[in-house]
Design an enzyme around this catalytic site. Structure first.
Site, PDB file in Angstrom:
ATOM      1  N   ARG A 130       0.805  -1.218   0.000  1.00 14.74           N
ATOM      2  CA  ARG A 130       0.000   0.000   0.000  1.00 14.74           C
ATOM      3  C   ARG A 130       0.841   1.272   0.000  1.00 14.74           C
ATOM      4  O   ARG A 130       0.548   2.201  -0.785  1.00 14.74           O
ATOM      5  CB  ARG A 130      -0.974  -0.019   1.184  1.00 14.74           C
ATOM      6  CG  ARG A 130      -1.820   1.244   1.357  1.00 14.74           C
ATOM      7  CD  ARG A 130      -2.395   1.790   0.086  1.00 14.74           C
ATOM      8  NE  ARG A 130      -3.170   0.817  -0.679  1.00 14.74           N
ATOM      9  CZ  ARG A 130      -3.590   1.031  -1.915  1.00 14.74           C
ATOM     10  NH1 ARG A 130      -3.301   2.163  -2.545  1.00 14.74           N
ATOM     11  NH2 ARG A 130      -4.297   0.096  -2.539  1.00 14.74           N
ATOM     12  N   LYS A 165       2.432  24.840  -4.128  1.00 11.70           N
ATOM     13  CA  LYS A 165       1.223  24.345  -3.463  1.00 11.70           C
ATOM     14  C   LYS A 165       1.296  22.826  -3.339  1.00 11.70           C
ATOM     15  O   LYS A 165       0.667  22.077  -4.087  1.00 11.70           O
ATOM     16  CB  LYS A 165      -0.017  24.796  -4.234  1.00 11.70           C
ATOM     17  CG  LYS A 165      -0.187  26.315  -4.214  1.00 11.70           C
ATOM     18  CD  LYS A 165      -1.365  26.765  -5.049  1.00 11.70           C
ATOM     19  CE  LYS A 165      -1.485  28.297  -5.019  1.00 11.70           C
ATOM     20  NZ  LYS A 165      -2.587  28.792  -5.857  1.00 11.70           N
ATOM     21  N   LYS A 197       6.026  39.590  -4.439  1.00  6.46           N
ATOM     22  CA  LYS A 197       4.569  39.575  -4.539  1.00  6.46           C
ATOM     23  C   LYS A 197       3.990  40.819  -3.864  1.00  6.46           C
ATOM     24  O   LYS A 197       4.731  41.669  -3.363  1.00  6.46           O
ATOM     25  CB  LYS A 197       4.035  38.281  -3.916  1.00  6.46           C
ATOM     26  CG  LYS A 197       4.523  37.046  -4.666  1.00  6.46           C
ATOM     27  CD  LYS A 197       4.113  35.765  -3.974  1.00  6.46           C
ATOM     28  CE  LYS A 197       2.641  35.491  -4.083  1.00  6.46           C
ATOM     29  NZ  LYS A 197       2.263  35.125  -5.478  1.00  6.46           N
ATOM     30  N   GLU A 227       5.483  40.214  -9.340  1.00  3.39           N
ATOM     31  CA  GLU A 227       4.065  39.996  -9.586  1.00  3.39           C
ATOM     32  C   GLU A 227       3.357  41.331  -9.797  1.00  3.39           C
ATOM     33  O   GLU A 227       3.547  42.274  -9.027  1.00  3.39           O
ATOM     34  CB  GLU A 227       3.434  39.267  -8.401  1.00  3.39           C
ATOM     35  CG  GLU A 227       1.933  39.054  -8.520  1.00  3.39           C
ATOM     36  CD  GLU A 227       1.337  38.506  -7.235  1.00  3.39           C
ATOM     37  OE1 GLU A 227       1.178  37.275  -7.151  1.00  3.39           O
ATOM     38  OE2 GLU A 227       1.046  39.313  -6.320  1.00  3.39           O
ATOM     39  N   ASP A 248      -0.817  38.380 -12.633  1.00  4.30           N
ATOM     40  CA  ASP A 248      -1.695  37.676 -11.696  1.00  4.30           C
ATOM     41  C   ASP A 248      -3.167  37.928 -11.997  1.00  4.30           C
ATOM     42  O   ASP A 248      -3.639  39.067 -11.955  1.00  4.30           O
ATOM     43  CB  ASP A 248      -1.370  38.118 -10.265  1.00  4.30           C
ATOM     44  CG  ASP A 248      -2.168  37.345  -9.238  1.00  4.30           C
ATOM     45  OD1 ASP A 248      -2.221  36.109  -9.334  1.00  4.30           O
ATOM     46  OD2 ASP A 248      -2.749  37.976  -8.346  1.00  4.30           O
TER      47      ASP A 248
END
Length: 310
Positions: A130, A165, A197, A227, A248
């Protein structure tokens, strides 16, 4: 974890990994994948009590001397990634376990395809089953989704990039899977690239001031990306001289105007709510790069199974 001073099992596992994955966080992730399955305290260490001793089902049903062979089979179509990590995980569980890939990393497989052949002590093999499937399924899912995005923009020059992320501990394997799917890695962490940013811009007092502080601190040591959210901010960014500009959450018409405004002076990256339905339209605006958080935070696990026989 000190990899060089680690157990023989960890050294064997490390040797089975590609260079980009020979990192303490990756080895610890593999250890945890086994430890959480065999040890209620989560303290199991490679080379300590054999993991199969904790597997109460296998201990009761499989004779100690039993050897098993099996096949790792794809139950749906997808792009394979993660087999080196599965081999390393097998080595942590029992050095007598073997996994022999039948396909290359990054290959596309159809349902029913044999991805790898496995063999070894029966109890150990079913203990490792597994965790190994979890690793390969997860990374293959990322590679498969990445390939879909890459194919969606293949008629343009845009690159598909990942983001940060990712779940803790999974950054390097996740980004490895993106590469197997044909994508490009954005920065690995906060240490290998400057990305200015909105919060940095606000704290520094504007785009020009933020970039000046970065250049004063580091010179050209790191690539610098800024950004921007509006065409006015793009004007300020271009004047300040970054290496890249991140656009963005701009809609396609605004992206086209941004491409015209930049006129090739720096590469432009589009970001924000990019989906398979929208990515082609975004790419057709002429941007150079498109970053997609969904590659690592929303990929479905590829369905795989291991079937064994004595």
């Amino acid at each position: 974890m000190d990899v060089d001073a680690s157990s023989p099992a960890l050294r064997r596992a490390r040797a089975l990994l590609p260079a980009s994955l020979r990192h303490p966080t990756v080895l610890e992730l593999l250890r945890l994948a086994v430890a959480e399955d065999v040890d209620p305290d989560g303290t199991w260490a490679p080379g300590a009590t054999p993991p199969a001793e904790y597997d109460v089902t296998s201990r009761a049903t499989i004779p100690l001397e039993a050897e098993l062979e099996g096949r790792l089979v794809a139950k749906e179509a997808g792009v394979v990634a993660g087999l080196p990590l599965a081999r390393a995980l097998f080595a942590l569980v029992d050095d007598a376990l073997a996994l022999h890939p039948e396909v290359e990393e990054g290959d596309t497989v159809e349902p029913g395809a044999v991805v790898a052949r496995v063999s070894g002590p029966g109890r150990a093999l079913l203990t490792a089953e597994r965790p190994a499937l979890n690793v390969v399924g997860r990374l293959s899912g990322i590679a498969t989704l990445t390939r879909r995005f890459v194919e969606a923009v293949a008629h343009t020059d845009a690159q598909i990039l990942d983001t940060r992320k990712t779940l803790p501990g999974g950054r390097r394997p996740n980004k490895y899977a993106v590469r197997q799917g044909g994508g490009t890695n954005h920065r690995l962490g906060l240490f290998d690239m400057v990305l200015i940013k909105d919060n940095h811009i606000d704290a520094a007092g504007g785009i020009t001031a933020a970039l000046r502080r970065v250049r004063d601190e580091y010179g050209d040591r790191y690539p610098v990306e800024v950004e921007v959210k509006t065409l006015g901010e793009l004007t300020a960014a271009l004047a300040a001289g970054p290496d890249l500009v991140l656009l963005d959450n701009m809609d396609p018409p605004t992206l086209r105007r941004a491409v015209d405004q930049a006129d090739g002076r720096v590469p432009l990256e589009a970001s924000g709510n990019v989906t398979l339905d929208t990515v082609a339209t975004i790419a057709e605006t002429g941007v150079d790069r498109i970053s997609v958080g969904a590659l690592t935070h929303s990929a479905s696990t590829l369905d795989l199974s291991i079937r064994t026989e004595e």
